[in-house]
Design a protein around this motif. Structure first.
Motif, PDB file in Angstrom:
ATOM      1  N   ARG A   9       1.142  -1.149  -0.408  1.00 34.57           N
ATOM      2  CA  ARG A   9      -0.120   0.123   0.311  1.00 34.57           C
ATOM      3  C   ARG A   9       0.723   1.617  -0.405  1.00 34.57           C
ATOM      4  N   ASP A  10       1.875   1.368   0.273  1.00 30.97           N
ATOM      5  CA  ASP A  10       2.323   2.220   1.040  1.00 30.97           C
ATOM      6  C   ASP A  10       3.254   2.751  -0.372  1.00 30.97           C
ATOM      7  N   GLU A  11       3.577   1.545  -0.570  1.00 32.54           N
ATOM      8  CA  GLU A  11       4.079   1.658  -2.159  1.00 32.54           C
ATOM      9  C   GLU A  11       3.916   1.995  -3.304  1.00 32.54           C
ATOM     10  N   ASP A  12       2.708   0.726  -2.747  1.00 28.24           N
ATOM     11  CA  ASP A  12       1.510   2.486  -4.260  1.00 28.24           C
ATOM     12  C   ASP A  12       1.063   3.750  -4.389  1.00 28.24           C
ATOM     13  N   GLU A  13       1.354   4.016  -2.805  1.00 23.24           N
ATOM     14  CA  GLU A  13       0.314   5.449  -2.628  1.00 23.24           C
ATOM     15  C   GLU A  13       2.032   6.270  -3.274  1.00 23.24           C
ATOM     16  N   GLN A  14       3.235   5.586  -2.786  1.00 27.54           N
ATOM     17  CA  GLN A  14       4.868   7.026  -3.212  1.00 27.54           C
ATOM     18  C   GLN A  14       5.541   6.611  -4.519  1.00 27.54           C
ATOM     19  N   GLY A  15       4.992   5.330  -5.204  1.00 23.78           N
ATOM     20  CA  GLY A  15       5.603   4.779  -6.869  1.00 23.78           C
ATOM     21  C   GLY A  15       7.352   4.826  -5.941  1.00 23.78           C
ATOM     22  N   ARG A  16       7.531   4.468  -4.572  1.00 18.58           N
ATOM     23  CA  ARG A  16       8.481   4.058  -4.426  1.00 18.58           C
ATOM     24  C   ARG A  16       9.157   1.996  -3.851  1.00 18.58           C
ATOM     25  N   PRO A  17       9.739   1.984  -4.157  1.00 17.78           N
ATOM     26  CA  PRO A  17      10.105   0.288  -3.521  1.00 17.78           C
ATOM     27  C   PRO A  17      10.330   0.863  -2.036  1.00 17.78           C
ATOM     28  N   PHE A  18       9.474  -0.524  -1.299  1.00 17.57           N
ATOM     29  CA  PHE A  18      10.166  -0.816   0.048  1.00 17.57           C
ATOM     30  C   PHE A  18      10.169   0.344   1.124  1.00 17.57           C
ATOM     31  N   VAL A  19       9.084   1.071   1.421  1.00 21.79           N
ATOM     32  CA  VAL A  19       9.183   2.227   1.750  1.00 21.79           C
ATOM     33  C   VAL A  19       7.902   2.517   2.960  1.00 21.79           C
ATOM     34  N   GLY A  20       6.597   1.224   3.330  1.00 23.65           N
ATOM     35  CA  GLY A  20       6.199   0.799   4.234  1.00 23.65           C
ATOM     36  C   GLY A  20       7.402   0.565   5.300  1.00 23.65           C
ATOM     37  N   ARG A  21       6.426  -0.585   6.300  1.00 21.41           N
ATOM     38  CA  ARG A  21       6.952  -0.660   7.794  1.00 21.41           C
ATOM     39  C   ARG A  21       8.253  -2.142   7.552  1.00 21.41           C
ATOM     40  N   ALA A  22       7.751  -2.867   6.448  1.00 18.81           N
ATOM     41  CA  ALA A  22       8.852  -3.323   6.025  1.00 18.81           C
ATOM     42  C   ALA A  22      10.081  -2.915   4.865  1.00 18.81           C
ATOM     43  N   GLY A  23       9.698  -2.164   4.694  1.00 18.64           N
ATOM     44  CA  GLY A  23      11.122  -0.888   3.605  1.00 18.64           C
ATOM     45  C   GLY A  23      11.762  -0.863   4.922  1.00 18.64           C
ATOM     46  N   GLN A  24      11.266   0.067   6.156  1.00 12.39           N
ATOM     47  CA  GLN A  24      12.146   0.451   6.817  1.00 12.39           C
ATOM     48  C   GLN A  24      13.174  -0.571   8.204  1.00 12.39           C
ATOM     49  N   LEU A  25      12.387  -1.649   8.127  1.00 10.09           N
ATOM     50  CA  LEU A  25      13.076  -2.581   8.438  1.00 10.09           C
ATOM     51  C   LEU A  25      14.388  -3.376   7.278  1.00 10.09           C
ATOM     52  N   LEU A  26      14.077  -3.671   6.398  1.00  7.87           N
ATOM     53  CA  LEU A  26      14.704  -4.023   5.656  1.00  7.87           C
ATOM     54  C   LEU A  26      15.751  -2.986   5.196  1.00  7.87           C
ATOM     55  N   ASP A  27      16.246  -1.530   5.288  1.00  8.29           N
ATOM     56  CA  ASP A  27      16.627  -0.635   5.202  1.00  8.29           C
ATOM     57  C   ASP A  27      17.575  -0.353   6.123  1.00  8.29           C
ATOM     58  N   LYS A  28      16.963  -1.234   7.186  1.00 11.98           N
ATOM     59  CA  LYS A  28      18.048  -0.927   8.521  1.00 11.98           C
ATOM     60  C   LYS A  28      18.955  -2.668   8.937  1.00 11.98           C
ATOM     61  N   MET A  29      17.980  -3.484   8.254  1.00 15.91           N
ATOM     62  CA  MET A  29      19.183  -4.252   7.847  1.00 15.91           C
ATOM     63  C   MET A  29      20.383  -4.306   6.958  1.00 15.91           C
ATOM     64  N   LEU A  30      20.089  -3.901   5.757  1.00 19.86           N
ATOM     65  CA  LEU A  30      20.868  -3.196   5.025  1.00 19.86           C
ATOM     66  C   LEU A  30      22.110  -2.827   5.704  1.00 19.86           C
ATOM     67  N   ASP A  31      21.493  -1.766   6.141  1.00 23.57           N
ATOM     68  CA  ASP A  31      22.192  -0.732   6.799  1.00 23.57           C
ATOM     69  C   ASP A  31      23.577  -1.271   8.071  1.00 23.57           C
ATOM     70  N   SER A  32      22.671  -2.797   8.816  1.00 28.16           N
ATOM     71  CA  SER A  32      24.239  -3.739   9.733  1.00 28.16           C
ATOM     72  C   SER A  32      25.088  -3.841   8.840  1.00 28.16           C
ATOM     73  N   ILE A  33      25.434  -4.344   7.776  1.00 26.49           N
ATOM     74  CA  ILE A  33      26.145  -4.786   7.036  1.00 26.49           C
ATOM     75  C   ILE A  33      26.453  -3.718   5.863  1.00 26.49           C
ATOM     76  N   GLY A  34      26.681  -2.618   5.917  1.00 27.33           N
ATOM     77  CA  GLY A  34      26.991  -1.080   5.710  1.00 27.33           C
ATOM     78  C   GLY A  34      26.845  -0.894   4.190  1.00 27.33           C
ATOM     79  N   LEU A  35      25.037  -1.352   3.822  1.00 29.56           N
ATOM     80  CA  LEU A  35      24.498  -1.104   2.417  1.00 29.56           C
ATOM     81  C   LEU A  35      23.423  -0.090   2.819  1.00 29.56           C
ATOM     82  N   SER A  36      23.297   0.306   1.300  1.00 27.29           N
ATOM     83  CA  SER A  36      22.095   2.017   1.789  1.00 27.29           C
ATOM     84  C   SER A  36      21.715   2.141   0.231  1.00 27.29           C
ATOM     85  N   ARG A  37      20.406   2.003  -0.085  1.00 27.86           N
ATOM     86  CA  ARG A  37      19.804   2.588  -1.153  1.00 27.86           C
ATOM     87  C   ARG A  37      20.633   4.208  -1.355  1.00 27.86           C
TER      88      ARG A  37
END
Ligand code: URA
Length: 241
Positions: free
Chosen positions: A95-123
């Motif tokens: 729903r959030d991605e559909d609203e904003q036209g961007r991938p992984f921006v809802g709750r799961a996306g925020q967790l994904l960003d944290k997971m990536l950050d934990s190993i030095g990765l970021s969009r």
């Protein structure tokens, strides 16, 4: 021949054998790009990328190749850096991605960003994030195979242009779609696979989807192991350059 003309011709040639599609789309409405052209199909491994990243995004936003175009608010083509170390591939917009036209921006996306950050990765610095389908299925249902087929050439073109060094796949649907398998995610995660596309071989790792981690705490530990595995492969590859 212009790039757009080449793209059309390539698609026409590739489509010829796509009988699955024909059966699906011959009924009811015609979800077609323009004129009487058949819907786009998978690009073959040897097709060179003909469009820029932004052109692909424009095509995605204008796409009417499957019924999801009728229910989307915005397509979410993908975002990140243009020469990514890692391309992260998820299932499709919620729903959030559909609203904003961007991938992984809802709750799961925020967790994904944290997971990536934990190993030095970021969009923002070294990743590109996309999905196997670019438009939200109603009520977040699993995408139908016809919908993933209709969208597949977009992801293939993105991979061909971005040439990521590694691919990180989030969740069962994306993993089964990319690896063309019905194996359960428990068997697919935890090990690297050599993914072949467009004449490239890219190391690919599957992890549980961050949305699954939000529902089930038990998945966090194996996912952390998987993220560490990715980090160590990234470090190894750095040492080789
Ligand atoms: N889940 C996905 O798989 N992709 C998104 O973009 C958002 C949630």
């Amino acid at each position: 021949m212009t790039a757009a003309e080449k793209f059309k011709v390539t698609n026409l040639l590739n489509i010829a054998s796509d009988s699955l599609f024909r059966g699906y789309y011959s009924s009811e409405k015609n979800y077609q790009l323009e004129d009487d052209a058949p819907p786009q199909s998978l690009l073959t491994a040897n097709c060179s990328p003909l469009l820029s990243l932004e052109q692909i995004a424009d095509e995605i936003r204008a796409c009417i190749n499957c019924p999801l175009c009728e229910t989307r608010t915005n397509a979410a083509p993908g975002e990140g850096v243009t020469e990514p170390l890692v391309m992260v591939i998820g299932e499709g917009p919620g729903r959030d991605e559909d609203e904003q036209g961007r991938p992984f921006v809802g709750r799961a996306g925020q967790l994904l960003d944290k997971m990536l950050d934990s190993i030095g990765l970021s969009r923002n610095s070294n990743c590109f994030i996309a999905n196997v389908i670019k438009c939200r299925p109603p009520n977040n249902r699993d995408p139908y195979p016809e919908e993933t087929s209709a969208c597949a050439h977009f992801l293939e073109q993105q991979i061909a242009l971005l040439k990521p060094k590694f691919i990180l796949v989030a969740g069962r649907i994306a993993a089964q779609t990319l690896l063309k398998t019905t194996e359960p995610i428990g068997k697919l995660r935890g090990k690297f696979t050599e993914f072949e596309t467009g004449g490239m071989t890219i190391p690919l790792l599957v992890i549980y989807h961050p949305a699954a981690l939000l529902r089930n705490e038990d998945l966090k530990r194996p996912t952390w192991e998987d993220l560490k595995l990715l980090r160590s492969r990234l470090d190894e590859s750095k040492g080789k350059n």
